[in-house]
Design a protein around this motif. Structure first.
Motif, PDB file in Angstrom:
ATOM      1  N   LYS A 112       0.806  -1.215   0.000  1.00  0.00           N
ATOM      2  CA  LYS A 112       0.000   0.000   0.000  1.00  0.00           C
ATOM      3  C   LYS A 112       0.844   1.272   0.000  1.00  0.00           C
ATOM      4  O   LYS A 112       0.532   2.229  -0.722  1.00  0.00           O
ATOM      5  N   GLU A 113       1.915   1.282   0.779  1.00  0.00           N
ATOM      6  CA  GLU A 113       2.686   2.515   0.924  1.00  0.00           C
ATOM      7  C   GLU A 113       3.895   2.579  -0.010  1.00  0.00           C
ATOM      8  O   GLU A 113       4.234   3.658  -0.503  1.00  0.00           O
ATOM      9  N   VAL A 114       4.556   1.442  -0.227  1.00  0.00           N
ATOM     10  CA  VAL A 114       5.739   1.434  -1.103  1.00  0.00           C
ATOM     11  C   VAL A 114       5.312   1.234  -2.562  1.00  0.00           C
ATOM     12  O   VAL A 114       5.591   2.087  -3.419  1.00  0.00           O
ATOM     13  N   ILE A 115       4.644   0.131  -2.856  1.00  0.00           N
ATOM     14  CA  ILE A 115       4.176  -0.075  -4.227  1.00  0.00           C
ATOM     15  C   ILE A 115       3.081   0.941  -4.561  1.00  0.00           C
ATOM     16  O   ILE A 115       3.019   1.461  -5.677  1.00  0.00           O
ATOM     17  N   GLY A 116       2.212   1.239  -3.615  1.00  0.00           N
ATOM     18  CA  GLY A 116       1.206   2.276  -3.829  1.00  0.00           C
ATOM     19  C   GLY A 116      -0.112   1.759  -4.363  1.00  0.00           C
ATOM     20  O   GLY A 116      -0.845   2.496  -5.036  1.00  0.00           O
ATOM     21  N   LEU A 117      -0.449   0.497  -4.063  1.00  0.00           N
ATOM     22  CA  LEU A 117      -1.742  -0.028  -4.483  1.00  0.00           C
ATOM     23  C   LEU A 117      -2.851   0.562  -3.620  1.00  0.00           C
ATOM     24  O   LEU A 117      -2.636   0.941  -2.472  1.00  0.00           O
ATOM     25  N   GLU A 118      -4.047   0.605  -4.190  1.00  0.00           N
ATOM     26  CA  GLU A 118      -5.220   1.117  -3.486  1.00  0.00           C
ATOM     27  C   GLU A 118      -6.011  -0.052  -2.907  1.00  0.00           C
ATOM     28  O   GLU A 118      -6.163  -1.086  -3.552  1.00  0.00           O
ATOM     29  N   GLU A 119      -6.505   0.100  -1.700  1.00  0.00           N
ATOM     30  CA  GLU A 119      -7.294  -0.949  -1.064  1.00  0.00           C
ATOM     31  C   GLU A 119      -8.772  -0.767  -1.400  1.00  0.00           C
ATOM     32  O   GLU A 119      -9.362   0.276  -1.119  1.00  0.00           O
ATOM     33  N   THR A 120      -9.359  -1.809  -2.019  1.00  0.00           N
ATOM     34  CA  THR A 120     -10.776  -1.760  -2.354  1.00  0.00           C
ATOM     35  C   THR A 120     -11.619  -1.979  -1.112  1.00  0.00           C
ATOM     36  O   THR A 120     -12.520  -1.208  -0.806  1.00  0.00           O
ATOM     37  N   GLU A 121     -11.343  -3.066  -0.389  1.00  0.00           N
ATOM     38  CA  GLU A 121     -12.037  -3.355   0.859  1.00  0.00           C
ATOM     39  C   GLU A 121     -11.324  -4.470   1.607  1.00  0.00           C
ATOM     40  O   GLU A 121     -10.405  -5.103   1.078  1.00  0.00           O
ATOM     41  N   VAL A 122     -11.754  -4.703   2.841  1.00  0.00           N
ATOM     42  CA  VAL A 122     -11.222  -5.781   3.677  1.00  0.00           C
ATOM     43  C   VAL A 122     -12.404  -6.623   4.137  1.00  0.00           C
ATOM     44  O   VAL A 122     -13.365  -6.108   4.705  1.00  0.00           O
ATOM     45  N   ILE A 123     -12.352  -7.931   3.858  1.00  0.00           N
ATOM     46  CA  ILE A 123     -13.437  -8.829   4.238  1.00  0.00           C
ATOM     47  C   ILE A 123     -12.834 -10.074   4.886  1.00  0.00           C
ATOM     48  O   ILE A 123     -11.982 -10.745   4.288  1.00  0.00           O
TER      49      ILE A 123
END
Length: 319
Positions: free
Chosen positions: A26-37
């Motif tokens: 999330k912070e280094v590669i920079g992917l966006e989180e859609t949701e957590v289930i």
């Protein structure tokens, strides 16, 4: 008509240290989180449209559960099931939406030992207003954080299973086209093949290994995310350095002609390739490009950090 794969969909990853993996992706590669289930985090790049291109969950060790591929039609999922079962392959049915964002699917092992999932129906959730791009044809704001790649690109798989059976299956049953390949100098044995179902040079790279070279028969060497240009790869090197993460590159492959940088997730051990450049194949009569084993080092690295055979095997996780 044979059923067809449309594109690489997602990688289902298990991490032995979820907290570290989430910081990395999330912070280094920079992917966006859609949701957590149910403890599973679903991530995608700013230009990915479907629900996720990577899922991460906590486990006792780092490994890949399966690799998802989207087919060209819903009917293709059922047709692939028929084809696979006629070949004696055990196929597991996955109910629609059991995996968030993914419709009815099938899972099965390919001869390399990796588990694949095929599906067609997907959900394409919009980003939250404060994360959404002003562009109607883009999901998130670009370059919001970290390296910030545009989309998932390919996977690189290693196997110690029979090379002839494996390559024949990928091409004749799954429909991959061989674009470039590395072979033994004095024989036709394929040591590595770059294959695709799209105009990309490869949606999947398959590397053959001896049984004593890798700890399990099926490994993931890396998954790859695409950035727009060479400056983004240089910026990725700066970001990795700022986070004190060892990396390989920047450099340029001879095979694929693409620019690369490799960096590993400290939580799962999964290596990510930041990838750009290369070439696209539109020729319907493309002839696969052959490289000899004696050209392996040059094929891996046109210029930049040299990627040795030892290092290629070292950074893999179970798949």
């Amino acid at each position: 008509m044979k059923p067809e794969i449309a594109k690489l969909g997602y990688v289902a990853l298990v991490s032995s240290d979820l907290e570290k993996s989430l910081v990395f992706f999330k912070e280094v590669i920079g992917l966006e989180e859609t949701e957590v289930i149910d403890g599973v985090h679903y991530l995608r790049a700013w230009g990915d449209f479907q629900h996720h291109t990577l899922s991460i969950e906590q486990g006792e060790r780092g490994y890949v559960r399966h690799i998802g591929w989207r087919t060209k039609s819903k009917e293709d999922v059922h047709l692939f099931k028929e084809v696979l079962e006629n070949k004696g392959v055990h196929v597991e049915n996955v109910p629609a939406w059991e995996t968030p964002g993914i419709g009815e699917a099938i899972r099965f092992k390919v001869p390399s030992g990796h588990t694949f999932e095929f599906y067609y129906d997907v959900k394409k959730p919009k980003a939250q207003e404060h994360r959404r791009s002003v562009l109607k044809n883009q999901t998130y704001k670009a370059w919001a954080k970290g390296i910030s790649p545009r989309r998932i690109d390919h996977v690189n798989l290693h196997t110690s299973e029979d090379w002839q059976v494996t390559y024949t299956f990928f091409q004749e049953v799954l429909g991959f086209k061989l674009r470039e390949y590395l072979k033994k100098d004095e024989s036709s044995q394929i040591l590595a093949g770059w294959m695709s179902v799209t105009p990309l040079v490869h949606d999947v790279a398959l590397v053959s290994r001896q049984k004593d070279e890798i700890p399990t028969n099926a490994r993931l060497h890396h998954l790859s995310y695409w950035v727009d240009d060479s400056q983004d790869v240089l910026r990725a090197a700066d970001i990795c350095r700022e986070h004190d993460l060892p990396f390989c590159g920047p450099g340029k492959h001879s095979i694929s002609q693409a620019l690369y940088l490799y960096v590993s997730d400290p939580g799962s051990g999964c290596t990510v390739e930041i990838f750009t450049g290369g070439y696209l194949i539109f020729e319907p009569d493309w002839e696969p490009v052959a490289w000899n084993e004696s050209e392996r080092a040059f094929g891996n690295t046109y210029w930049g950090d040299s990627i040795s055979k030892k290092e290629l095997v070292k950074h893999t996780i179970e798949a």
